[in-house]
Design an enzyme around this catalytic site. Structure first.
Site, PDB file in Angstrom:
ATOM      1  N   LYS A   1      44.726  27.305  35.452  1.00 44.92           N
ATOM      2  CA  LYS A   1      45.418  28.481  35.425  1.00 44.92           C
ATOM      3  C   LYS A   1      46.961  28.381  36.198  1.00 44.92           C
ATOM      4  O   LYS A   1      46.929  28.532  37.423  1.00 44.92           O
ATOM      5  CB  LYS A   1      44.431  29.553  36.661  1.00 44.92           C
ATOM      6  CG  LYS A   1      44.859  31.002  36.459  1.00 44.92           C
ATOM      7  CD  LYS A   1      43.796  31.755  37.285  1.00 44.92           C
ATOM      8  CE  LYS A   1      44.088  33.470  37.337  1.00 44.92           C
ATOM      9  NZ  LYS A   1      44.330  34.047  36.284  1.00 44.92           N
TER      10      LYS A   1
HETATM   11  N1  PPE Z   1      41.614  34.923  30.939  1.00 45.82           N
HETATM   12  C1  PPE Z   1      43.238  34.930  31.295  1.00 45.82           C
HETATM   13  C2  PPE Z   1      44.005  34.467  30.591  1.00 45.82           C
HETATM   14  C3  PPE Z   1      43.245  35.303  32.687  1.00 45.82           C
HETATM   15  O1  PPE Z   1      44.316  35.552  33.269  1.00 45.82           O
HETATM   16  C4  PPE Z   1      42.179  35.750  33.373  1.00 45.82           C
HETATM   17  C5  PPE Z   1      42.119  36.429  34.842  1.00 45.82           C
HETATM   18  C6  PPE Z   1      40.656  35.532  32.682  1.00 45.82           C
HETATM   19  C7  PPE Z   1      40.617  35.042  31.787  1.00 45.82           C
HETATM   20  C8  PPE Z   1      39.651  36.183  33.583  1.00 45.82           C
HETATM   21  O2  PPE Z   1      39.263  35.211  34.722  1.00 45.82           O
HETATM   22  P1  PPE Z   1      38.416  35.584  35.958  1.00 45.82           P
HETATM   23  O3  PPE Z   1      39.450  36.422  36.746  1.00 45.82           O
HETATM   24  O4  PPE Z   1      38.163  34.451  36.627  1.00 45.82           O
HETATM   25  O5  PPE Z   1      36.888  36.341  35.517  1.00 45.82           O
HETATM   26  N2  PPE Z   1      43.519  37.049  34.960  1.00 45.82           N
HETATM   27  C9  PPE Z   1      43.907  37.287  36.652  1.00 45.82           C
HETATM   28  C10 PPE Z   1      45.450  37.657  36.514  1.00 45.82           C
HETATM   29  C11 PPE Z   1      45.836  38.997  36.163  1.00 45.82           C
HETATM   30  C12 PPE Z   1      47.275  39.187  36.348  1.00 45.82           C
HETATM   31  O6  PPE Z   1      47.677  40.225  35.602  1.00 45.82           O
HETATM   32  O7  PPE Z   1      47.949  38.480  37.149  1.00 45.82           O
HETATM   33  C13 PPE Z   1      43.034  38.263  37.143  1.00 45.82           C
HETATM   34  O8  PPE Z   1      42.385  38.988  36.474  1.00 45.82           O
HETATM   35  O9  PPE Z   1      42.879  38.433  38.389  1.00 45.82           O
END
Ligand code: PPE
Length: 305
Positions: free
Chosen positions: A157
């Protein structure tokens, strides 16, 4: 954004407005940051963080991929997060831990720069709008692809990956959609700019596999577990674009987006163009767990104090 009182920086609590870094920090020039996003929810037993250990683990994995050693133990990070929520007096917040290459020397090689850590917490409402959770959002398939698996590793990430996300998001908004879905470089469905994607088709739940340039979402993992409890067949499989148009239901998952239904793709209605019954049931189970209303069978909640 809604300011909180304090931000944790390299072990110290500093005032929100003083949490600053040097403009020549490595991260600003070369995108060298790894981060997390968690949510803390109010429960009857006080504020609880959803899947704290799993997020911390993913932060360490992201840093390992980029050869960055975090100068704290996972326990220290977890403790700092809990302390920060308490100090800021929050019950309901978003949590942003960030590891980055700081100020020392410029040039691509990051090895001379310190590995700095910051954690911020603040109140953050519904990510894709208040109505989205019930009514769903209109989305498009982006003209931008997700980065190829062997370019920027999607499992990390990394801040830099979000340059790709920004292109997807800005294009979607400019064209009147709430979010964009990116395909991977082979043309298979990958994910939203900041959410994983699920498809309900003939009573089964489908989601792209890790090799389709997705972030291994922790909400994604939670939904796979909850779907299993409901007796749904879950398949992690390559998804051709056209399945988006003929799906019975579609929804996004993410810490920020939680479980958000998708009501149309490229203006083609999904199912009955609202929240489908399986999406609704998964949403309810998800919200019941994060709010402490359902039994925490998997030990997903960490109480702040
Ligand atoms: N894909 C991406 C690219 C992504 O950034 C997130 C979370 C997810 C999938 C889902 O992952 P999880 O949160 O572990 O279920 N994105 C984070 C950042 C958002 C932002 O705008 O900053 C979030 O949801 O916290």
């Amino acid at each position: 954004m809604e300011k909180s009182a304090k931000i944790w920086m390299n072990g110290k609590l500093v005032d929100w407005d003083d949490a600053k870094i040097h403009v020549l920090s490595h991260v600003i020039h070369y995108g060298s940051s790894l981060f997390e996003g968690l949510r803390c929810y109010p429960t009857a037993k006080g504020p609880a963080i959803f899947r704290l250990k799993d997020h911390t683990k993913r932060l360490y994995n992201s840093c390992k991929i980029y050869r960055m050693e975090i100068p704290y133990s996972p326990q220290e990070i977890d403790q700092a997060i809990r302390q920060l929520i308490t100090v800021n007096g929050l019950k309901d917040c978003y949590i942003r831990p960030l590891v980055y290459r700081g100020y020392q020397a410029l040039g691509v090689d990051p090895s001379k720069c310190p590995v700095d850590v910051a954690i911020a917490v603040w109140r953050w409402g519904k990510y894709l709008g208040q109505e989205a959770i019930e009514k769903g959002v209109p989305v498009c398939v982006s003209s931008w692809s997700r980065m190829a698996q062997n370019t920027f590793p999607p499992m990390a990430k990394a801040g830099a990956n979000y340059m790709n996300s920004q292109l997807i998001k800005m294009e979607a908004l400019m064209d009147g959609y709430v979010e964009g879905i990116a395909l991977d470089v082979s043309g298979y469905v990958s994910e939203g700019s900041a959410e994983n994607l699920f498809i309900v088709l003939d009573g089964a739940l489908l989601t792209p596999p890790l090799g389709a340039s997705i972030l291994p979402g922790i909400t994604r993992d939670s939904i796979i577990t909850l779907a299993g409890e409901m007796g749904l067949e879950v398949r992690e499989q390559l998804i051709p674009r056209e399945l988006l148009y003929i799906a019975d239901e579609l929804f996004f998952t993410g810490t920020a987006a939680e479980v958000t239904p998708i009501r149309s793709v490229d203006k083609i209605p999904v199912g009955s163009a609202g929240r489908g019954p399986i999406t609704k049931e998964l949403q309810e189970r998800y919200f019941a767990i994060v709010s402490g209303k359902a039994e925490d069978k998997y030990g997903w909640l960490t109480h702040v104090s």
